[in-house]
Write a protein that holds these residues in place. Structure first.
Motif, PDB file in Angstrom:
ATOM      1  N   LEU A 180    -109.202 -50.309 -32.392  1.00 40.38           N
ATOM      2  CA  LEU A 180    -110.443 -49.673 -31.947  1.00 40.38           C
ATOM      3  C   LEU A 180    -110.591 -49.738 -30.433  1.00 40.38           C
ATOM      4  N   LYS A 181    -110.150 -50.835 -29.844  1.00 43.50           N
ATOM      5  CA  LYS A 181    -110.244 -50.988 -28.389  1.00 43.50           C
ATOM      6  C   LYS A 181    -109.299 -50.043 -27.659  1.00 43.50           C
ATOM      7  N   LYS A 182    -108.243 -49.593 -28.343  1.00 44.00           N
ATOM      8  CA  LYS A 182    -107.245 -48.700 -27.728  1.00 44.00           C
ATOM      9  C   LYS A 182    -107.185 -47.353 -28.437  1.00 44.00           C
ATOM     10  N   ARG A 183    -108.249 -46.968 -29.108  1.00 49.18           N
ATOM     11  CA  ARG A 183    -108.226 -45.792 -29.986  1.00 49.18           C
ATOM     12  C   ARG A 183    -107.887 -44.488 -29.264  1.00 49.18           C
ATOM     13  N   ASN A 184    -108.195 -44.377 -27.982  1.00 41.19           N
ATOM     14  CA  ASN A 184    -107.898 -43.141 -27.255  1.00 41.19           C
ATOM     15  C   ASN A 184    -106.415 -42.953 -26.999  1.00 41.19           C
ATOM     16  N   HIS A 185    -105.631 -43.993 -27.203  1.00 38.85           N
ATOM     17  CA  HIS A 185    -104.191 -43.924 -26.987  1.00 38.85           C
ATOM     18  C   HIS A 185    -103.434 -43.602 -28.280  1.00 38.85           C
ATOM     19  N   TYR A 186    -104.166 -43.374 -29.363  1.00 39.82           N
ATOM     20  CA  TYR A 186    -103.559 -43.059 -30.650  1.00 39.82           C
ATOM     21  C   TYR A 186    -103.818 -41.600 -31.007  1.00 39.82           C
ATOM     22  N   GLN A 187    -103.108 -41.135 -31.996  1.00 37.51           N
ATOM     23  CA  GLN A 187    -103.350 -39.777 -32.486  1.00 37.51           C
ATOM     24  C   GLN A 187    -104.789 -39.688 -32.991  1.00 37.51           C
ATOM     25  N   PRO A 188    -105.441 -38.539 -32.809  1.00 41.80           N
ATOM     26  CA  PRO A 188    -106.853 -38.414 -33.216  1.00 41.80           C
ATOM     27  C   PRO A 188    -107.086 -38.714 -34.700  1.00 41.80           C
ATOM     28  N   VAL A 219    -109.012 -45.238 -38.453  1.00 41.05           N
ATOM     29  CA  VAL A 219    -109.311 -46.623 -38.081  1.00 41.05           C
ATOM     30  C   VAL A 219    -110.820 -46.813 -37.974  1.00 41.05           C
ATOM     31  N   ILE A 220    -111.520 -45.841 -37.414  1.00 40.87           N
ATOM     32  CA  ILE A 220    -112.982 -45.936 -37.302  1.00 40.87           C
ATOM     33  C   ILE A 220    -113.613 -45.974 -38.687  1.00 40.87           C
ATOM     34  N   SER A 221    -113.155 -45.107 -39.590  1.00 40.67           N
ATOM     35  CA  SER A 221    -113.722 -45.113 -40.943  1.00 40.67           C
ATOM     36  C   SER A 221    -113.393 -46.413 -41.685  1.00 40.67           C
ATOM     37  N   GLU A 222    -112.207 -46.953 -41.444  1.00 42.65           N
ATOM     38  CA  GLU A 222    -111.833 -48.229 -42.064  1.00 42.65           C
ATOM     39  C   GLU A 222    -112.702 -49.364 -41.524  1.00 42.65           C
ATOM     40  N   ALA A 223    -112.988 -49.332 -40.224  1.00 42.68           N
ATOM     41  CA  ALA A 223    -113.847 -50.354 -39.614  1.00 42.68           C
ATOM     42  C   ALA A 223    -115.272 -50.245 -40.158  1.00 42.68           C
ATOM     43  N   LEU A 224    -115.758 -49.019 -40.359  1.00 46.72           N
ATOM     44  CA  LEU A 224    -117.079 -48.823 -40.948  1.00 46.72           C
ATOM     45  C   LEU A 224    -117.117 -49.340 -42.389  1.00 46.72           C
ATOM     46  N   LYS A 225    -116.058 -49.045 -43.137  1.00 49.40           N
ATOM     47  CA  LYS A 225    -115.980 -49.475 -44.532  1.00 49.40           C
ATOM     48  C   LYS A 225    -115.975 -51.008 -44.649  1.00 49.40           C
ATOM     49  N   GLU A 241    -120.211 -49.586 -26.866  1.00 45.18           N
ATOM     50  CA  GLU A 241    -120.425 -50.883 -26.234  1.00 45.18           C
ATOM     51  C   GLU A 241    -119.235 -51.261 -25.358  1.00 45.18           C
ATOM     52  N   LYS A 242    -119.482 -52.194 -24.446  1.00 45.70           N
ATOM     53  CA  LYS A 242    -118.466 -52.619 -23.488  1.00 45.70           C
ATOM     54  C   LYS A 242    -117.212 -53.158 -24.186  1.00 45.70           C
ATOM     55  N   GLU A 243    -117.406 -53.825 -25.292  1.00 43.66           N
ATOM     56  CA  GLU A 243    -116.289 -54.430 -26.028  1.00 43.66           C
ATOM     57  C   GLU A 243    -115.258 -53.394 -26.494  1.00 43.66           C
ATOM     58  N   PHE A 244    -115.722 -52.192 -26.836  1.00 46.23           N
ATOM     59  CA  PHE A 244    -114.840 -51.166 -27.398  1.00 46.23           C
ATOM     60  C   PHE A 244    -114.499 -50.050 -26.424  1.00 46.23           C
ATOM     61  N   ARG A 245    -114.818 -50.211 -25.149  1.00 45.99           N
ATOM     62  CA  ARG A 245    -114.455 -49.190 -24.169  1.00 45.99           C
ATOM     63  C   ARG A 245    -112.952 -49.196 -23.973  1.00 45.99           C
ATOM     64  N   THR A 246    -112.375 -48.036 -24.045  1.00 48.38           N
ATOM     65  CA  THR A 246    -110.925 -47.913 -23.909  1.00 48.38           C
ATOM     66  C   THR A 246    -110.533 -47.992 -22.447  1.00 48.38           C
ATOM     67  N   LYS A 247    -109.627 -48.912 -22.159  1.00 47.58           N
ATOM     68  CA  LYS A 247    -109.132 -49.040 -20.791  1.00 47.58           C
ATOM     69  C   LYS A 247    -107.976 -48.062 -20.607  1.00 47.58           C
ATOM     70  N   PRO A 248    -107.913 -47.421 -19.437  1.00 51.37           N
ATOM     71  CA  PRO A 248    -106.792 -46.492 -19.208  1.00 51.37           C
ATOM     72  C   PRO A 248    -105.476 -47.261 -19.128  1.00 51.37           C
ATOM     73  N   LEU A 249    -104.417 -46.588 -19.533  1.00 52.75           N
ATOM     74  CA  LEU A 249    -103.096 -47.195 -19.453  1.00 52.75           C
ATOM     75  C   LEU A 249    -102.686 -47.325 -18.000  1.00 52.75           C
ATOM     76  N   LYS A 250    -102.093 -48.461 -17.671  1.00 48.50           N
ATOM     77  CA  LYS A 250    -101.622 -48.677 -16.310  1.00 48.50           C
ATOM     78  C   LYS A 250    -100.253 -48.042 -16.160  1.00 48.50           C
TER      79      LYS A 250
END
Length: 165
Positions: free
Chosen positions: A30-38, A44-50, A62-71
């Motif tokens: 979830l923290k890196k979700r933007n780096h995965y296929q949509p 993963v989001i639906s699994e986390a909700l479940k 929230e700050k905890e789940f903000r995706t950091k850009p790849l270096k």
């Protein structure tokens, strides 16, 4: 792996794999979700909700789940330990093979009659091979520094004897 993969049947893989992941792995994804296929990120989001790891998709803001850009670095950090081990062994095998070059060069110089240069370079190449082979099991930074010291020594010896005075 299903993140940014070019394989065609990845959907079947991550649909089966994601429900088997632990809660910690789901949170990490979830923290890196933007780096995965949509599709994988949505699953993963639906699994986390479940599982109740997040209450709603608004929790992802929230700050905890903000995706950091790849270096973008020359040598990217490898997170998967198995992959890191395979890559480091492959690089070490390459270093081992390159140790053959000074050995061959030294033997050729010995055959030409240049005993001092040939013996220094041959011994340097043999030491290179020995230290590189010790690095195959476990990477040791001290041994790597020693390898590059030997490389510098062999290059200097070869340069002194090859370059015209």
């Amino acid at each position: 792996m299903w993140g940014k993969s070019k394989l065609k049947d990845t959907k079947a893989n991550f649909v089966v794999q994601i429900p088997e992941y632990s809660d910690a792995e789901i949170l990490n994804i979830l923290k890196k979700r933007n780096h995965y296929q949509p599709e994988a990120a949505r699953l993963v989001i639906s699994e986390a909700l479940k599982r109740g790891l997040i209450n709603s998709e608004d929790d992802l803001l929230e700050k905890e789940f903000r995706t950091k850009p790849l270096k973008k670095t020359l040598f990217p950090q490898i997170e998967d330990k198995q992959q890191k081990k395979k890559i480091s062994r492959s690089i070490t095998r390459g270093l081992l093979i390159t140790g053959v070059i000074p050995v061959i060069f030294g033997i050729l110089k010995l055959n030409e009659g240049a005993q001092v240069e040939g013996s220094f370079v041959t011994i340097g190449g043999v030491l290179w091979i020995i230290f590189a082979s010790k690095n195959i099991r476990k990477i040791n930074l001290k041994l790597l520094r020693l390898l590059f010291g030997i490389l510098f020594f062999c290059a200097c010896v070869s340069g002194i004897f090859i370059l015209p005075v």
